[in-house]
Design a protein around this motif. Sequence first.
Motif, PDB file in Angstrom:
ATOM      1  N   GLU A   3       0.795  -1.232   0.000  1.00  0.00           N
ATOM      2  CA  GLU A   3       0.000   0.000   0.000  1.00  0.00           C
ATOM      3  C   GLU A   3       0.823   1.275   0.000  1.00  0.00           C
ATOM      4  N   VAL A   4       2.064   1.207   0.472  1.00  0.00           N
ATOM      5  CA  VAL A   4       2.912   2.397   0.395  1.00  0.00           C
ATOM      6  C   VAL A   4       3.119   2.794  -1.065  1.00  0.00           C
ATOM      7  N   GLU A   5       3.440   1.813  -1.901  1.00  0.00           N
ATOM      8  CA  GLU A   5       3.625   2.113  -3.324  1.00  0.00           C
ATOM      9  C   GLU A   5       2.308   2.493  -3.974  1.00  0.00           C
TER      10      GLU A   5
ATOM     11  N   ALA B 272      -4.669  11.490   2.000  1.00  0.00           N
ATOM     12  CA  ALA B 272      -5.544  12.085   0.988  1.00  0.00           C
ATOM     13  C   ALA B 272      -5.004  13.422   0.491  1.00  0.00           C
ATOM     14  N   ASP B 273      -4.479  14.231   1.403  1.00  0.00           N
ATOM     15  CA  ASP B 273      -3.943  15.538   1.001  1.00  0.00           C
ATOM     16  C   ASP B 273      -2.758  15.376   0.052  1.00  0.00           C
ATOM     17  N   ALA B 274      -1.880  14.415   0.349  1.00  0.00           N
ATOM     18  CA  ALA B 274      -0.712  14.193  -0.505  1.00  0.00           C
ATOM     19  C   ALA B 274      -1.137  13.691  -1.883  1.00  0.00           C
ATOM     20  N   ILE B 275      -2.130  12.807  -1.918  1.00  0.00           N
ATOM     21  CA  ILE B 275      -2.626  12.302  -3.201  1.00  0.00           C
ATOM     22  C   ILE B 275      -3.252  13.441  -3.997  1.00  0.00           C
ATOM     23  N   SER B 276      -4.055  14.268  -3.343  1.00  0.00           N
ATOM     24  CA  SER B 276      -4.688  15.394  -4.037  1.00  0.00           C
ATOM     25  C   SER B 276      -3.651  16.368  -4.584  1.00  0.00           C
TER      26      SER B 276
ATOM     27  N   GLN C  43       5.083   8.346   2.176  1.00  0.00           N
ATOM     28  CA  GLN C  43       5.475   8.554   3.568  1.00  0.00           C
ATOM     29  C   GLN C  43       4.261   8.539   4.490  1.00  0.00           C
ATOM     30  N   ALA C  44       3.173   9.171   4.056  1.00  0.00           N
ATOM     31  CA  ALA C  44       1.970   9.230   4.882  1.00  0.00           C
ATOM     32  C   ALA C  44       1.354   7.844   5.059  1.00  0.00           C
ATOM     33  N   MET C  45       1.333   7.040   3.984  1.00  0.00           N
ATOM     34  CA  MET C  45       0.775   5.692   4.088  1.00  0.00           C
ATOM     35  C   MET C  45       1.668   4.808   4.954  1.00  0.00           C
TER      36      MET C  45
END
Length: 248
Positions: free
Chosen positions: A113-115, A210-214, A223-225
Motif C-alpha cells: 500500500e505504500v507504493e 488524501a492531502d498528498a494524493i490530491s 510517507q503518509a501511508m
Amino acid sequence: MAGKPATAQGAGERRSLVQSLASQLRASILSGEVPVGVKLPSEAMLTAQHGVSRTVVREAISALRSEGLVEARQGAGVFVIANTLSGGSAFDAVDLQKLSNLLEMMEFRIAIEVEAAGLAAARRSPAQEATIIETLEALDKVAAAGGETGPLDFDFHLAVARATNNPRFEQFLESLGGRAIPRARLGGGAAAVVSGQYYAQLRTEHHSIADAISAGDEDGARQAMRRHLTNGLRRYRALRRKAAMSEH
C-alpha cells in the motif's frame, strides 16, 4: 478539500447495491446463463439495466474479477473466463485473532500500500480523487457519531488502490476484504476499547494520505501511508493489551 460530501448512509447504500449487482451477475455466470467466453454487457448497458451508477457497476465487476470469474480485456470489454468459483484467496486461512498473524499481514500491507499511495498521487483521475475525499468524509462522520468505522476505513484504502489505475492493487485488497481492517475481529472486547484519541490519530493519518494524493505528491503520499500502517502495528498491539486487561 474539494468534492461533494458523502453521507455514511450513502456509502452504505452503495456497498449494498454493489453486493446486489455482483450477486446477480455471479448467479448468471455460475448457472451457465452467461457462458464462459461471452462478453458481459457494457458498463453503460449494465448501468441502464440495473438502475445503478457507473461506480457501482465497476465495483461489482471488480468483485467478480477478484473471484476469477471475469477478466477485462483492453479495448474489448469484460469477458467470462470461468463458471465455478476458485478455491478462494490464500489469505482466507489467515487467523487474525492471532496477534502474530495480524502483524505479519500489516507488514505485508505496508509493502503493497505504500507504493499504491505513491502511484495514486501520480495517476488519480479527478473522479477517483473525489471518491477518496467523499469516502474519507463519510468515515469521519461515522467516527464522530461513535459508529463502526471498519467498512468505511476499508473503502478508503480501496479507493486509494483503485486510484493507482493498476487493478492488481485493488485485487489484493479485495482478496483481504474486511480482514484488511481487523480491529473489530481482534476479540476480547478490543473493538470496545477504541478511544476517541485513537480515531483522532486515524483521522489525521488518513487526511495526510488524501492531502498528498490530491497534491500529486508521490513521496509525501508514500510517507503518509507508511506512517499510517506502521502506526497501525503499534495500535493493534495496544488494543490487544487493553482488551486483555479488560477481561480481568
